[in-house]
Scaffold this motif. Sequence first.
Motif, PDB file in Angstrom:
ATOM      1  N   GLN A  44       0.742  -1.259   0.045  1.00  0.00           N
ATOM      2  CA  GLN A  44       0.124   0.053   0.042  1.00  0.00           C
ATOM      3  C   GLN A  44       0.873   1.166   0.058  1.00  0.00           C
ATOM      4  O   GLN A  44       0.276   2.283   0.063  1.00  0.00           O
ATOM      5  CB  GLN A  44      -0.925   0.141   1.031  1.00  0.00           C
ATOM      6  CG  GLN A  44      -0.366   0.201   2.691  1.00  0.00           C
ATOM      7  CD  GLN A  44       0.003  -1.161   3.075  1.00  0.00           C
ATOM      8  OE1 GLN A  44       0.256  -1.971   2.500  1.00  0.00           O
ATOM      9  NE2 GLN A  44      -0.298  -1.449   4.303  1.00  0.00           N
ATOM     10  N   HIS A  76      -7.331   2.587  -4.041  1.00  0.00           N
ATOM     11  CA  HIS A  76      -7.069   2.186  -2.717  1.00  0.00           C
ATOM     12  C   HIS A  76      -7.760   1.056  -2.339  1.00  0.00           C
ATOM     13  O   HIS A  76      -8.789   0.693  -2.603  1.00  0.00           O
ATOM     14  CB  HIS A  76      -7.518   3.137  -1.617  1.00  0.00           C
ATOM     15  CG  HIS A  76      -6.977   3.036  -0.161  1.00  0.00           C
ATOM     16  ND1 HIS A  76      -6.111   3.582   0.464  1.00  0.00           N
ATOM     17  CD2 HIS A  76      -7.462   2.173   0.601  1.00  0.00           C
ATOM     18  CE1 HIS A  76      -5.672   3.224   1.525  1.00  0.00           C
ATOM     19  NE2 HIS A  76      -6.585   2.621   1.992  1.00  0.00           N
ATOM     20  N   TYR A 108      -2.911  -3.237  -6.436  1.00  0.00           N
ATOM     21  CA  TYR A 108      -2.299  -1.899  -6.385  1.00  0.00           C
ATOM     22  C   TYR A 108      -0.606  -1.398  -6.938  1.00  0.00           C
ATOM     23  O   TYR A 108      -0.574  -0.589  -7.598  1.00  0.00           O
ATOM     24  CB  TYR A 108      -2.272  -1.836  -4.537  1.00  0.00           C
ATOM     25  CG  TYR A 108      -2.183  -0.169  -4.217  1.00  0.00           C
ATOM     26  CD1 TYR A 108      -3.241   0.739  -4.746  1.00  0.00           C
ATOM     27  CD2 TYR A 108      -1.052   0.281  -3.677  1.00  0.00           C
ATOM     28  CE1 TYR A 108      -3.279   1.960  -4.319  1.00  0.00           C
ATOM     29  CE2 TYR A 108      -1.352   1.666  -3.113  1.00  0.00           C
ATOM     30  CZ  TYR A 108      -2.223   2.435  -3.890  1.00  0.00           C
ATOM     31  OH  TYR A 108      -2.297   3.763  -2.988  1.00  0.00           O
TER      32      TYR A 108
END
Lengths: 142, 717
Positions: B44, B144, B149
């Motif tokens: 992330q 998100h 990601y």
Amino acid sequence: MNAVSVENYLVVGAVLFTLGLIGFIVRRNLIILFLCAEMMLQGVALNFVAFARYHGNLQGQAMVLFLIAIAACEAAIALALILMLYRRKKSLDVSVWQQMHESGWQPSEEEEPLPPPPPPEPLPHLPPAGIEPPRKEEPTHV
Amino acid sequence: MFSPLFAASEPDLLTPLAGLLWLIPTLPLLAAVLLALLGSVVRQWSHWLSVAAIGAAFVVSVLVFVPLYGAIHTLHEDGNHVPPLVVQSYYPWIQVEPGKAGLGLGAGVDIGLALRVDALTAMMLLMINFIAALIALYSAGYMHGDPGYARFFAAVSGFVAAMNLLVMADNFVVLYAGWEGVGLCSYLLIGFWYSKPTAADAARKAFLVTRLGDVGLFLGILMLWYGTGSLTYDVVFAKLQEGGLSEPFLLTAALLVFAGAAGKSAQFPLHVWLPDAMEGPTPVSALIHAATMVTAGVYLVARCTPLFMLVPAAQLTVAVLGGFTAILAALIALTQSDLKRVLAYSTLSQLGYMFLGLGCATMAGGPELVKLAVVAAVFHLFTHAFFKALLFLAAGSVMHGMGHVIDMQRFSGLRQVMPLTHATFLVGALTLAGFPLLSGFWSKDEILAAVQQASETGSYGASTYFLLLVLAIVTAFLTAFYTFRAYFLTFWGPLRVPAEADHAHGEQGHGDHGHGHGHEKKHIERDSAHPKASYESPAVMTVPLVVLAVFALGVGALLAGPHTLKAVKGLSFAHFVEATPGLPTDAAPHQYNLNLMLLSSGVALLGIALAYLLYVVQPSLPGQLARSLGVLYQLSRDKFYLDELYHIVFVLPLQGLAQLLATLDRHGVDATLRAAATAPHWLGQVFRPMQNGLVQFYALAMVLGLTVFLLALVRSL
């Protein structure tokens, strides 16, 4: 005393070899097979000795000395192998070892099966511990 | 080897530039490689690497831009017209001596890994890296919680690296490398949600259709090499200026290069992939399919202006296809109900505008017209990148708030719940519609002026250019109308919000920021105390929106502003881009055409007013209109059945051929091979019983074999 000609030795050697060969092909006992192989070896050794004498040199004799040494080694290894094979299947029959065949091939039937191995000795039956086993009445001679 | 070549008279000013050039494509590439390798570690935090790398590339671009700007400024003041250019050569990539290329071709090959910066490249670099950095930041909010990601940011960084390489290339082969690089990243990002069949199909379609154009581009590059014996821009263009190549040869080369541009920039008839490409994540649509990659074709044709301006027939083709795409896409956009698709067709239409502008750059109108046309197209490219990225990001914000619903029939009145998104979308829509004094107005007007001048040359194709001018004005009207149709449908009317939006909010309220792709969550009732709960997106998404909105409003002033205002004493955008090597050097400054300006603002206002009338004042009217127009409405809604036509003309025959070949392969080639393979099998069957595992059988076989051998031996003695 007549000198024995070389042909006689060769005939004896050939007979030994052939006997060994036939024995190797027709017998099924592993130890017998091994003995037959030894017999063929000796037939060849005899040829060597005969020709050595015939030519009047020692080359053949030297070869036979090696041959005997090798045969001794062979005997040690072969007997050890036979022992291991026997322990696996409890049988000296060579025809019980047929795994190295093509897949899908039916193992050949035994027309004269060797006698089955004797059943193991029954374990001795012991009474429960701590109880005196019954004893035969023994006449006492005073 | 590291010796920068200067065409400029002021090497001192430009020397520090050359050492920096390699950083611009390398930094994003480094980020892409790191993210691809360490994606599972950084997870992330992936966006930081990407944003930092692209931001750094932007900073380097600014560092490169400033001295170049200074150099051009000085040159402009002095009246010296040698345009500045910095070339940094790194590595001799492919070298073949003349006469050794084989096939009886005399020319040699000398392709170096070289980067160059001139006015056009510097402008593109600033625009690409600035928008890419903002969009990467925006994606941090939009993507998100997505499982891919890190993959997303790796592909985006790779795309930026390839795009920078494309615009910085000094020869056609390096350009082609960047060209294919952006195509690959585009494929990866359209098919980002690859488990969705529509996304996978769209990615394949985009790749195949653009590939069709790329083949043309490659052949065009080969023809240029054959004709001029070089692949470096400046050498090729200098040779072209000398003349000596026949008109049909140049026409073929130009059309082949244009085929590549049309594929990448989605011009008719290769336009079908772009609307489908909207299957990708919205930031990707904004970055690749609106602002940067699709403008690579425009950049290519602008870069090859020295080639195109020599062949009026090629320019006429470019202009006609551009103008036709503009109006075709605008007509389709009128009836689409998918917000992103409206924007996609609008992108097609605006790209058509740019090609229409480029197509006017013929020598028939003199060097002045060439300059005007190229500057107009490039300026429209520049402003379009800002306002179209803004519109897409605003649409993405709507999608984010509405739980990934993008059908305009399912929501309305969002201006009450998404105030920032509404404001920024309005700015984008006004700019796109060409509202007077906003950036879209200036750039569109430049193109119209160029077309109008081309129609007045009185030479080859002048009447066609006049027809194209009329079409372009009609397109301007349609653009204003469909843009505001989308705007009013989305943001005006009664507040309606699809159920999916509440799902997404329920998740967010509980700290889970997943997007709910295919999530089946229970409907969470909204808190009755907050009946108008805000659906606005997080700050990481709205800040880029606001920044882009400010730029979309303002960049139009760059066209002439800095030059016109005496106090600033700056270079205008037009003067800056005009200093690109290869463009004609002697040209008088352009005057504004006030009549055209009034006309284009008039049709834009008319379009906005009509949209207001139809979708706010009389919401029942559009339905009645659609019913009364019947066939026309259906044609527009179903994209003029072009997809179906292509399916019948190209896909079905090819599928039939593939089926035929598959049958031949299976029952002809394979069957023969299998028959041949059965022979050893049967031979094996014969000898298999010999392998029966009986030791004594083997011994017997050995004895017999030996006997036969010995007998043969004895007999032969």
